[in-house]
Design a protein around this motif. Structure first.
Motif: not given
Ligand code: ZN
Length: 319
Positions: A10, A12, A221, A223, A259, A269
């Motif tokens: 993902h 963010t 961030h 991931a 993280y 992440e």
């Protein structure tokens, strides 16, 4: 055992107004709100998860809407563009759709694929790439009653903008298992282990550029996927051995996370694929109710009171 990162789990980012953010990603882009919860570290703020029908890893863009904070400034040490994949044939329809909503669109071509570049209402750089692998694919995301071209299939890639990319690229290839996938106009592409949504990450290098500053319209961030907890534990150990500062495993309810900041300054992440978004509500009702983790449930009344109102029926074509 040498695990390779499958690809993006993902991304963010930070938004301003919650309603406007919701309207843009569901109403205009046709993503599904698959989870409405709060920032576990700051429960006075929403955490929205947009994705495909089920919120599969590789399709999930999440936001913290922080009304009233300053706009981010683009620079190095950040994800400078988030790119979604659509079938190549859908790109003209998307251009008309965005134009109809008065979103300024620029056309480009990258690695032989056509591309539309535009911004969300907070100025966050977005792209739609006509992905070869997406040709003929079924539409992956479509919000009810939305007349979007409706064929975002998840992430195509993300761009890491770096002052110096050597150490970041070395981490991607030597440690995380990405393969080099070519170079186009100063941009280098890397491919994760699993083809399809979220498989690619690009690097761009601008040696003299100042560092970006975090604010609305910034990516917070990115991931990467871990198959399960065992794979994540393995990553944790390997990253610590490299001397990187990695957080302990955090329970994010829909996945578990570690993280660390990569050498170029981007916050990375590693998130587990399981358990996913159906852990606390069924597929057909994803995103409808405000979900809280068990440890915040006792504070539900005060949390709900503090959050801005959100009308999830008001999608509308204009953000
Ligand atoms: Zn995350």
């Amino acid at each position: 055992m040498s695990e390779r990162i499958p690809g993006i789990h993902h991304i963010t980012a930070i938004a301003g107004d919650a309603q406007r953010n919701f309207a843009f990603y569901t109403g205009l882009l046709g993503l599904r709100l698959v989870k409405r919860t709060v920032n576990f570290d700051d429960p006075g703020t929403y955490h929205f998860y947009f994705g495909d029908e089920r919120g599969r890893p590789g399709t999930i863009l999440t936001f913290f809407p922080w009304a009233g904070i300053a706009a981010g400034r683009r620079g190095t040490g950040e994800v400078s563009a988030t790119t979604f994949a659509v079938p190549p044939g859908a790109l003209d329809g998307w251009a008309r759709h965005l134009d109809g909503a008065r979103v300024a669109v620029q056309r480009a071509e990258r690695f032989g694929e056509p591309l539309l570049a535009f911004e969300d209402p907070d100025g966050m750089p977005l792209e739609l790439a006509g992905a070869t692998w997406a040709d003929g694919a079924e539409a992956g995301a479509r919000a009810d009653g939305v007349e979007a071209p409706g064929s975002i299939l998840g992430f195509h890639s993300a761009t890491l903008h770096l002052r110096s990319r050597e150490h970041t690229e070395s981490l991607l290839t030597t440690t995380l298992g990405f393969e080099t996938a070519g170079e186009d106009g100063g941009r280098r592409r890397f491919r994760g282990a699993t083809p399809g949504a979220g498989a690619f990450v690009d690097t761009l290098e601008t040696p003299g550029e100042r560092r970006g500053s975090l604010g609305t319209g910034s990516v917070h961030h990115i991931a990467w996927r871990a198959r399960d907890d065992a794979a994540q534990a393995d990553w944790l150990e390997r990253l610590l051995r490299l001397g990187l500062q990695v957080t302990p495993v955090q329970d994010r309810q829909y996945f578990r996370s570690i993280y660390f900041r990569e050498p170029g300054g981007v916050l990375f992440e590693i998130a587990t694929d399981p358990p996913g978004f159906m852990t606390d509500e069924p597929l057909e009702h994803l995103g409808e109710a405000l979900k809280l983790p068990p440890w915040l449930e006792p504070d539900r009344v005060s949390i709900e009171r503090a959050l801005p109102a959100l009308d999830t029926h008001r999608v509308g074509p204009r953000p």
